[in-house]
Design a protein around this motif. Structure first.
Motif, PDB file in Angstrom:
ATOM      1  N   PHE A 314      -3.536  11.562   5.002  1.00  0.00           N
ATOM      2  CA  PHE A 314      -4.149  10.236   5.111  1.00  0.00           C
ATOM      3  C   PHE A 314      -3.292   9.321   5.986  1.00  0.00           C
ATOM      4  CE2 PHE A 314      -4.574   5.831   3.750  1.00  0.00           C
ATOM      5  CZ  PHE A 314      -5.953   5.642   3.771  1.00  0.00           C
ATOM      6  N   LEU A 315      -1.985   9.361   5.791  1.00  0.00           N
ATOM      7  CA  LEU A 315      -1.095   8.523   6.597  1.00  0.00           C
ATOM      8  C   LEU A 315      -1.200   8.864   8.083  1.00  0.00           C
ATOM      9  CD1 LEU A 315       2.119   8.600   4.355  1.00  0.00           C
ATOM     10  CD2 LEU A 315       0.429   6.759   4.506  1.00  0.00           C
ATOM     11  N   ASN A 316      -1.240  10.141   8.382  1.00  0.00           N
ATOM     12  CA  ASN A 316      -1.322  10.560   9.777  1.00  0.00           C
ATOM     13  C   ASN A 316      -2.690  10.250  10.388  1.00  0.00           C
ATOM     14  OD1 ASN A 316       1.317  11.547  10.140  1.00  0.00           O
ATOM     15  ND2 ASN A 316       0.797  13.525   9.231  1.00  0.00           N
ATOM     16  N   GLU A 317      -3.740  10.525   9.635  1.00  0.00           N
ATOM     17  CA  GLU A 317      -5.087  10.300  10.158  1.00  0.00           C
ATOM     18  C   GLU A 317      -5.344   8.830  10.456  1.00  0.00           C
ATOM     19  OE1 GLU A 317      -7.477  11.966   7.098  1.00  0.00           O
ATOM     20  OE2 GLU A 317      -6.956  14.058   7.606  1.00  0.00           O
ATOM     21  N   ASN A 318      -4.719   7.949   9.691  1.00  0.00           N
ATOM     22  CA  ASN A 318      -4.935   6.507   9.866  1.00  0.00           C
ATOM     23  C   ASN A 318      -3.774   5.825  10.580  1.00  0.00           C
ATOM     24  OD1 ASN A 318      -7.507   5.650   8.165  1.00  0.00           O
ATOM     25  ND2 ASN A 318      -6.468   7.270   7.037  1.00  0.00           N
ATOM     26  N   ASP A 319      -2.839   6.615  11.077  1.00  0.00           N
ATOM     27  CA  ASP A 319      -1.686   6.102  11.824  1.00  0.00           C
ATOM     28  C   ASP A 319      -0.995   4.967  11.062  1.00  0.00           C
ATOM     29  OD1 ASP A 319       0.133   6.057  13.914  1.00  0.00           O
ATOM     30  OD2 ASP A 319      -1.008   4.574  15.061  1.00  0.00           O
ATOM     31  N   ILE A 320      -0.745   5.194   9.793  1.00  0.00           N
ATOM     32  CA  ILE A 320      -0.108   4.191   8.934  1.00  0.00           C
ATOM     33  C   ILE A 320       1.401   4.289   9.115  1.00  0.00           C
ATOM     34  CG2 ILE A 320       0.335   3.534   6.535  1.00  0.00           C
ATOM     35  CD1 ILE A 320      -2.552   4.464   5.961  1.00  0.00           C
ATOM     36  N   LYS A 321       2.000   3.182   9.515  1.00  0.00           N
ATOM     37  CA  LYS A 321       3.429   3.162   9.807  1.00  0.00           C
ATOM     38  C   LYS A 321       4.252   2.417   8.771  1.00  0.00           C
ATOM     39  CE  LYS A 321       2.809   3.322  14.864  1.00  0.00           C
ATOM     40  NZ  LYS A 321       1.335   3.251  14.880  1.00  0.00           N
ATOM     41  N   ASN A 322       3.638   1.529   7.989  1.00  0.00           N
ATOM     42  CA  ASN A 322       4.395   0.688   7.064  1.00  0.00           C
ATOM     43  C   ASN A 322       3.516   0.249   5.903  1.00  0.00           C
ATOM     44  OD1 ASN A 322       2.843  -1.565   8.081  1.00  0.00           O
ATOM     45  ND2 ASN A 322       4.220  -1.589   9.842  1.00  0.00           N
ATOM     46  N   MET A 323       4.102  -0.526   5.016  1.00  0.00           N
ATOM     47  CA  MET A 323       3.378  -0.965   3.823  1.00  0.00           C
ATOM     48  C   MET A 323       2.218  -1.892   4.165  1.00  0.00           C
ATOM     49  SD  MET A 323       4.834   0.459   1.104  1.00  0.00           S
ATOM     50  CE  MET A 323       4.859  -0.569  -0.364  1.00  0.00           C
ATOM     51  N   ASP A 324       2.364  -2.700   5.208  1.00  0.00           N
ATOM     52  CA  ASP A 324       1.271  -3.582   5.623  1.00  0.00           C
ATOM     53  C   ASP A 324       0.075  -2.768   6.095  1.00  0.00           C
ATOM     54  OD1 ASP A 324       2.724  -5.843   5.014  1.00  0.00           O
ATOM     55  OD2 ASP A 324       3.476  -6.121   7.056  1.00  0.00           O
ATOM     56  N   ASP A 325       0.331  -1.733   6.882  1.00  0.00           N
ATOM     57  CA  ASP A 325      -0.749  -0.851   7.324  1.00  0.00           C
ATOM     58  C   ASP A 325      -1.432  -0.196   6.134  1.00  0.00           C
ATOM     59  OD1 ASP A 325      -0.050  -1.411   9.933  1.00  0.00           O
ATOM     60  OD2 ASP A 325       0.892   0.536  10.323  1.00  0.00           O
ATOM     61  N   LEU A 326      -0.621   0.224   5.170  1.00  0.00           N
ATOM     62  CA  LEU A 326      -1.169   0.896   3.993  1.00  0.00           C
ATOM     63  C   LEU A 326      -2.085  -0.039   3.215  1.00  0.00           C
ATOM     64  CD1 LEU A 326      -1.160   3.511   2.345  1.00  0.00           C
ATOM     65  CD2 LEU A 326       0.818   2.623   1.088  1.00  0.00           C
ATOM     66  N   GLY A 327      -1.649  -1.291   3.044  1.00  0.00           N
ATOM     67  CA  GLY A 327      -2.480  -2.257   2.348  1.00  0.00           C
ATOM     68  C   GLY A 327      -3.775  -2.546   3.084  1.00  0.00           C
ATOM     69  N   ALA A 328      -3.717  -2.549   4.425  1.00  0.00           N
ATOM     70  CA  ALA A 328      -4.919  -2.816   5.228  1.00  0.00           C
ATOM     71  C   ALA A 328      -5.917  -1.672   5.118  1.00  0.00           C
ATOM     72  CB  ALA A 328      -4.526  -3.040   6.687  1.00  0.00           C
ATOM     73  N   LYS A 329      -5.420  -0.437   5.062  1.00  0.00           N
ATOM     74  CA  LYS A 329      -6.302   0.721   4.975  1.00  0.00           C
ATOM     75  C   LYS A 329      -6.713   1.041   3.541  1.00  0.00           C
ATOM     76  CE  LYS A 329      -6.402   1.830   9.364  1.00  0.00           C
ATOM     77  NZ  LYS A 329      -7.660   1.892  10.147  1.00  0.00           N
ATOM     78  N   MET A 330      -5.924   0.564   2.578  1.00  0.00           N
ATOM     79  CA  MET A 330      -6.215   0.783   1.158  1.00  0.00           C
ATOM     80  C   MET A 330      -6.214  -0.565   0.455  1.00  0.00           C
ATOM     81  SD  MET A 330      -4.031   4.097  -0.096  1.00  0.00           S
ATOM     82  CE  MET A 330      -4.656   5.764   0.162  1.00  0.00           C
ATOM     83  N   PRO A 331      -7.323  -1.294   0.464  1.00  0.00           N
ATOM     84  CA  PRO A 331      -7.357  -2.625  -0.168  1.00  0.00           C
ATOM     85  C   PRO A 331      -6.937  -2.608  -1.632  1.00  0.00           C
ATOM     86  CG  PRO A 331      -9.317  -2.264   1.163  1.00  0.00           C
ATOM     87  CD  PRO A 331      -8.593  -0.961   1.118  1.00  0.00           C
ATOM     88  N   GLN A 332      -7.225  -1.499  -2.330  1.00  0.00           N
ATOM     89  CA  GLN A 332      -6.855  -1.408  -3.740  1.00  0.00           C
ATOM     90  C   GLN A 332      -5.350  -1.374  -3.928  1.00  0.00           C
ATOM     91  OE1 GLN A 332      -8.042   1.025  -1.865  1.00  0.00           O
ATOM     92  NE2 GLN A 332      -7.606   3.079  -2.653  1.00  0.00           N
ATOM     93  N   PHE A 333      -4.612  -1.076  -2.844  1.00  0.00           N
ATOM     94  CA  PHE A 333      -3.155  -1.043  -2.893  1.00  0.00           C
ATOM     95  C   PHE A 333      -2.554  -2.416  -2.644  1.00  0.00           C
ATOM     96  CE2 PHE A 333       1.041  -0.221  -0.965  1.00  0.00           C
ATOM     97  CZ  PHE A 333       1.593   0.607  -1.919  1.00  0.00           C
ATOM     98  N   ALA A 334      -3.280  -3.273  -1.929  1.00  0.00           N
ATOM     99  CA  ALA A 334      -2.725  -4.551  -1.475  1.00  0.00           C
ATOM    100  C   ALA A 334      -2.679  -5.607  -2.562  1.00  0.00           C
ATOM    101  CB  ALA A 334      -3.527  -5.075  -0.284  1.00  0.00           C
ATOM    102  N   HIS A 335      -3.541  -5.498  -3.578  1.00  0.00           N
ATOM    103  CA  HIS A 335      -3.583  -6.524  -4.618  1.00  0.00           C
ATOM    104  C   HIS A 335      -4.104  -5.913  -5.902  1.00  0.00           C
ATOM    105  CE1 HIS A 335      -4.149 -10.325  -6.686  1.00  0.00           C
ATOM    106  NE2 HIS A 335      -5.410 -10.005  -6.902  1.00  0.00           N
ATOM    107  N   ALA A 336      -3.563  -6.341  -7.021  1.00  0.00           N
ATOM    108  CA  ALA A 336      -4.064  -5.933  -8.331  1.00  0.00           C
ATOM    109  C   ALA A 336      -4.569  -7.168  -9.054  1.00  0.00           C
ATOM    110  CB  ALA A 336      -2.957  -5.250  -9.144  1.00  0.00           C
ATOM    111  N   ASP A 337      -5.822  -7.141  -9.425  1.00  0.00           N
ATOM    112  CA  ASP A 337      -6.421  -8.279 -10.130  1.00  0.00           C
ATOM    113  C   ASP A 337      -6.052  -8.194 -11.608  1.00  0.00           C
ATOM    114  OD1 ASP A 337      -7.869 -10.564 -10.524  1.00  0.00           O
ATOM    115  OD2 ASP A 337      -9.806  -9.542 -10.676  1.00  0.00           O
ATOM    116  N   VAL A 338      -4.761  -8.331 -11.868  1.00  0.00           N
ATOM    117  CA  VAL A 338      -4.204  -8.166 -13.212  1.00  0.00           C
ATOM    118  C   VAL A 338      -3.379  -9.401 -13.547  1.00  0.00           C
ATOM    119  CG1 VAL A 338      -2.703  -6.746 -14.665  1.00  0.00           C
ATOM    120  CG2 VAL A 338      -4.125  -5.658 -12.909  1.00  0.00           C
ATOM    121  N   SER A 339      -3.567  -9.956 -14.753  1.00  0.00           N
ATOM    122  CA  SER A 339      -2.845 -11.159 -15.192  1.00  0.00           C
ATOM    123  C   SER A 339      -3.029 -12.295 -14.176  1.00  0.00           C
ATOM    124  CB  SER A 339      -1.349 -10.866 -15.397  1.00  0.00           C
ATOM    125  OG  SER A 339      -1.154  -9.950 -16.451  1.00  0.00           O
ATOM    126  N   VAL A 340      -4.280 -12.628 -13.906  1.00  0.00           N
ATOM    127  CA  VAL A 340      -4.581 -13.672 -12.928  1.00  0.00           C
ATOM    128  C   VAL A 340      -5.527 -14.705 -13.554  1.00  0.00           C
ATOM    129  CG1 VAL A 340      -5.305 -14.180 -10.565  1.00  0.00           C
ATOM    130  CG2 VAL A 340      -4.410 -11.928 -11.104  1.00  0.00           C
TER     131      VAL A 340
END
Length: 350
Positions: A314-340
């Protein structure tokens, strides 16, 4: 007097972070005691701090504390269980309003946590079992971190292989991930554990690499390494690379960082998959859960931040280089709607 291990994030620093783009806390709209956030002090008492995961976690704690406008004190015991308990007592003596206990050993922290509760201080615990029903437990669903990683290992390698396993007992998240490992071995008798090893000695990755070298020499039939902590996985990868076995062994882990992403994406990397939550999001969730307690609200006995499977493909296919890229490609990784709760100010997203 504060120890040199203690770092203070003052209101001024919080305002500086706000100026850097964080959504500011609006005191007029906040419940007590956050209507006067400059009078609120919270402490983060850490057992583990080595590695990118814990730097990102700390960043999340700092940003959420800044968004609330509170005073944050950081105590870092550097894996010294007795010192961590002493630091809880230091925080109590300082008169803090709330404490986040981050990792640690149950036998060292249960009494210390109870002393804080007895002093009228609100406490939450991240990835450490303090054996106290009054203290919410915040975790990454560590069982699922282990389970998802092992399901991917079976998907990639079948249900019959020889494995090395990196584990240190007594650390709550590792114990929960160990439950997944033990269950998986029972469910799939073809999985053979050839060797179990592990250490928390600093630097963790290098110390694990030293052990892994001996394991690889002693058990040349190992084809899978289950290393459910990214510092463990880094150490195993060092040994696998040195032995020239990167195309013969696959590594499955938990947790992720920009450095981990880079290591997973190296040509012919043995690091096949990891399962993780965003450590910065976990840090934010810890502060929000503590803030809810201080405001008289209940975040729940268990606060779970859901994990995400991240494969090398997945990282290679989406050319993910860092945590920001990962959050952009995986929205569920960027934020948790927990204790809000509605009143809670959140750090602005980059």
């Amino acid at each position: 007097m504060l120890r040199r291990d203690v770092v203070k994030l003052s209101v001024a620093a919080a305002l500086a972070l706000g100026a850097a783009g964080l959504r500011p806390a609006m005191a007029a709209d906040m419940p007590a005691p956050f209507d006067k956030p400059e009078e609120v002090t919270i402490a983060l008492v850490r057992y583990l701090s080595t590695g990118d995961f814990f730097q990102a976690y700390l960043s999340g704690v700092e940003k959420q504390a800044a968004a609330l406008g509170v005073d944050l004190r950081i105590f870092d015991s550097r894996q010294d269980a007795a010192l961590q308990a002493d630091m809880v007592d230091q925080a109590i003596a300082l008169g803090v309003d709330g404490i986040i206990i981050q990792h640690g050993l149950t036998e060292a922290m249960s009494d210390a946590a109870q002393r804080a509760v007895d002093a009228g201080i609100k406490v939450v615990a991240f990835d450490v079992n303090v054996e106290n029903d009054q203290i919410p437990q915040i975790e990454q669903s560590d069982y699922m971190l282990g389970k998802l990683a092992l399901e991917q290992a079976i998907k990639d390698n079948g249900d019959s292989f020889t494995a090395g396993y990196v584990y240190v007992p007594g650390i709550a998240p590792l114990d929960r991930r160990n439950t997944a490992w033990q269950e998986t071995k029972q469910e799939h008798p073809g999985i053979r554990e050839a060797a179990m090893f592990g250490t928390m000695d600093n630097p963790i990755a290098n110390s694990v690499a030293n052990q892994a070298r001996a394991v690889l020499q002693g058990y040349p039939d190992i084809t899978v390494m289950f290393a459910p902590y990214d510092e463990f996985a880094k150490g195993v990868k060092i040994a696998v690379d040195e032995a020239g076995l990167n195309q013969d062994i696959s590594i499955y882990s938990a947790d992720v960082s920009t450095a981990d992403i880079s290591a997973m994406r190296e040509p012919d990397s043995a690091w096949a998959a990891t399962v993780a939550t965003n450590p910065a999001v976990v840090g934010e969730t810890c502060v929000r859960s503590l803030a809810m307690l201080l405001a008289g609200e209940d975040p729940g006995a268990q606060v779970i931040v859901p994990p995400t499977l991240i494969t090398r493909d997945f990282l290679n296919e989406n050319d993910i280089k860092n945590m920001d890229d990962l959050g952009a490609k995986m929205p569920q990784f960027a934020h948790a709607d927990v204790s809000v709760p509605e009143w809670m100010p959140l750090p602005a997203r980059d």
